[in-house]
Write a protein that holds these residues in place. Sequence first.
Motif: not given
Length: 395
Positions: A311-317, A346-348, A355-358
């Motif tokens: 969801i936070a990958h630039p290409s996914y946008a 692109a997330v802190d 943490t949830l995503m990774m």
Amino acid sequence: MHDLVIRNGKIVDGSGNEAFMGDIAIDGDRITKIGFIKDQGKEEIDAEGHLVTPGWVDIHTHYDGQVCWDSYLTPSCWHGVTTVVMGNCGVGFAPVKPGTEEFLVQLMEGVEDIPGVALNEGVSWDWESFPEYLDSIGKNNYAMDIGAMIGHGPIRSYVMGMDRCQGKEEASDSEIAEMAKITREAIEAGALGFSTSRTYLHRDKFGEYVPGTEATAKEMRKIANTIADLGQGTLEIVSDWMDQDIELDWVKEFVEKSDRTLTYAQTGGNPLETWKYCEENFPKGVKIRPQFPGRPTGMLFSLESTVHPFIAHPSYAEIADKTLEEKVAAMKDESFKQKMLSEEPAVDKNHMIYTLMMSFDKQFPMNEIPDYEPSYEASIAGIAESSNKSVMEVM
């Protein structure tokens, strides 16, 4: 003869004592005897092989829309729940100005992943104020007891308008006073309390923070003091800042100077410090308690959910607004796939959402029949190791 006898069950009575085998007699709306019961019942249930417990009270649900079309409130009724509290996390469907209903649907869809199609088709919208909402659902008969809180999101959008309620713009004194008035009217009409979301995890369908996320301490203090002055109702908060003065100052003022209860779900910071404050002060009559799950919270990730590892990958946008079929086709394209795999989200990295995503050792492909105790080898991380691929490539 008793009205009802439940026999041969394994009884867990909620006292903390060990479970025991026995029977339960019920007459009218009261349990009249527990133990070995000789007398017959007009109706009898053989509970052999089953647990017999008091009804569960689920204090954190989001049935605000489902109450309009499901009198059983499934799946809660399947699991021994006899009372639910909805309106958590600052989202809900009242108050609402005619013509702004879709805004509240998009908030609920984003925060809780409840499909907007179901909400649009099922919610009756025959109300504007929160008391009218209670009157509307009060016409129905349900299989369990229902309590509702009024959410910060609907209040803020009702008072400030959809264009201003989500940003950093501060509410005026008159707007804050109006929010407090609406809160008071809701609780006087039967709302159990007020809820708010103060976490960056909660976003609407389009990725915008929900109303109230960045509301000032002045706004929060006014609403909290309204509940305190009223002497009724609770306050529920989901917050990234429960261990920081920006939140704790007004929270402590509310719980220490009133006899009202505050419950919270902490989504950032040091939870042990907040928990320590609760444990030290609860015996003194300070009613602040964490909401804590009996088992780890599970989340479903998919290309149609609000959060997933891409969801936070630039290409996914570039493909986020496409249909599911179009997303899948794009991600199968080798050049697009390699571009996405080369990117960092692109997330802190210090934020809970990262943490949830990774946390790939805790993510598992879901089969038609879920495995609730999967092995590490079945995780995305385990599959990546055994197949000599990167975790993102496995995803």
